[in-house]
Design an enzyme around this catalytic site. Sequence first.
Site, short mmCIF file in Angstrom:
data_model
loop_
_atom_site.label_atom_id
_atom_site.label_comp_id
_atom_site.label_asym_id
_atom_site.label_seq_id
_atom_site.Cartn_x
_atom_site.Cartn_y
_atom_site.Cartn_z
N LYS A 153 0.83 -1.22 0.00
CA LYS A 153 0.00 0.00 0.00
C LYS A 153 0.86 1.27 0.00
CE LYS A 153 -2.17 -1.74 3.57
NZ LYS A 153 -1.82 -3.16 3.48
N THR A 228 11.18 4.49 6.19
CA THR A 228 10.00 4.82 7.01
C THR A 228 9.29 3.53 7.40
OG1 THR A 228 8.59 5.09 5.07
CG2 THR A 228 9.60 7.09 5.95
N SER A 229 9.99 2.40 7.29
CA SER A 229 9.31 1.12 7.53
C SER A 229 9.56 0.59 8.94
CB SER A 229 9.72 0.10 6.46
OG SER A 229 8.84 -0.97 6.48
N ARG A 230 10.65 -0.10 9.14
CA ARG A 230 11.03 -0.57 10.48
C ARG A 230 12.54 -0.48 10.63
NH1 ARG A 230 6.58 0.19 11.75
NH2 ARG A 230 5.03 -1.22 12.63
N ASP A 254 12.92 7.45 9.68
CA ASP A 254 11.81 7.70 10.61
C ASP A 254 11.72 6.59 11.64
OD1 ASP A 254 9.52 9.16 11.49
OD2 ASP A 254 8.22 7.65 10.58
N GLU A 259 14.76 1.99 18.67
CA GLU A 259 13.92 3.16 18.94
C GLU A 259 13.07 3.01 20.19
OE1 GLU A 259 11.59 3.05 15.22
OE2 GLU A 259 9.80 2.78 16.45
N HIS A 291 9.51 8.24 14.35
CA HIS A 291 8.41 7.36 13.92
C HIS A 291 7.09 8.14 13.81
CE1 HIS A 291 7.38 2.83 13.80
NE2 HIS A 291 6.46 3.49 13.12
#
Length: 326
Positions: A153, A228-230, A254, A259, A291
């Site tokens: 997506k 920006t995923s993991r 991100d 984290e 995040h």
Amino acid sequence: MKIAFFDTKPYDRIWFEPGAKQLDFSIKFHEVKLNEDTAVLAKGCDAVCIFVNDVADKNTIEKLCQLGVRAILLRCAGFNNVDLKAAKGKIHVLRVPSYSPEGVAEYTIALLLTANRKIHRAYTRTRDFNFSIHGLMGVDLHDKTVGVIGTGKIGQMVIDILRGLKMQIIAYDLYPNPNLDVEYVSLPELFKRSDVITLHCPLTKETEYMINRDSIAMMKKGVILINTSRGRLIDTKALIEALDRGKFLGVGLDVYEEEDDFFFEDKSNEIVTNEDLVRLTSYPNVIITSHQGFFTKEAMEAIATVTLENALDLELSRNLQNEVTI
Ligand code: NAD
């Protein structure tokens, strides 16, 4: 239904309280993260609601089951923090499969443009009346090749926006989408050809540390990397080594593999001793955010609505359409 919310912030109340009231659900908001030690706070509750950095490992799940908790409601899409094997047959795990992929995609592009054109540095400079542009040079993205890893997506939305920038798009996905008009290539080819690499696949055993010494060695000098995923998709030590060698034009993160102890918290009055995080924040060509890719009004609305619907499905013994199983 009684639900214990973990790792909550003031904005969680704003989005969840009205919907819970309408459904006559009782919510207990806890600021602490869920783990083996805090699971006891779910005593008397039917479900727990957790976020990306809560831990639902085997021991935590056992404790929740002992307390009679029937479900783990993830108020996010990723479920890498839940031991699905341990949960199987004991506790339901439900998630919000999608909440504004557009928002995360737009944020990805914001990080890309920032990392490339050093807008984060320009901002702090001009606030200090330093109007020098030395060191802020980027590249034209027009006609450059961007490698998109994961064409689900968010990856697809990113591709849509990148087309507007007139970039050449190549992609890799374990399950290529035959309906997507994009050139799929192997991972090594993507690493070799890309001027920009952006990560949009989930964190799994196969994808963990997919950005490592070997894959970085295949990349072009001057590549821009966006995640920006993991966090654990990237081996941070390998990234730091490569940054030291000047491999990257820019890096936008991100997410960060460690984290959990930092993101979403104000640590500005403390001494941060996580060496890799401190090192990463010190590079002029690296921008790290906490995040926040998901954090839009539309996404928060969707997260609250779907999470509470998932709880209602459970309460009314309806089909659990957003259940995650293995
Ligand atoms: P999605 O499930 O729609 O798409 C993921 C894609 O990755 C799928 O096409 C899948 O086939 C592909 N994939 C699976 N295994 C792969 C592998 N080994 N190699 C390459 N591709 C693989 O998910 P999405 O909604 O597009 O979200 C992507 C990721 O973004 C999530 O996994 C989540 O970690 C992250 N995310 C981050 C934020 C944020 O705030 N930064 C918000 C939402 C999601």
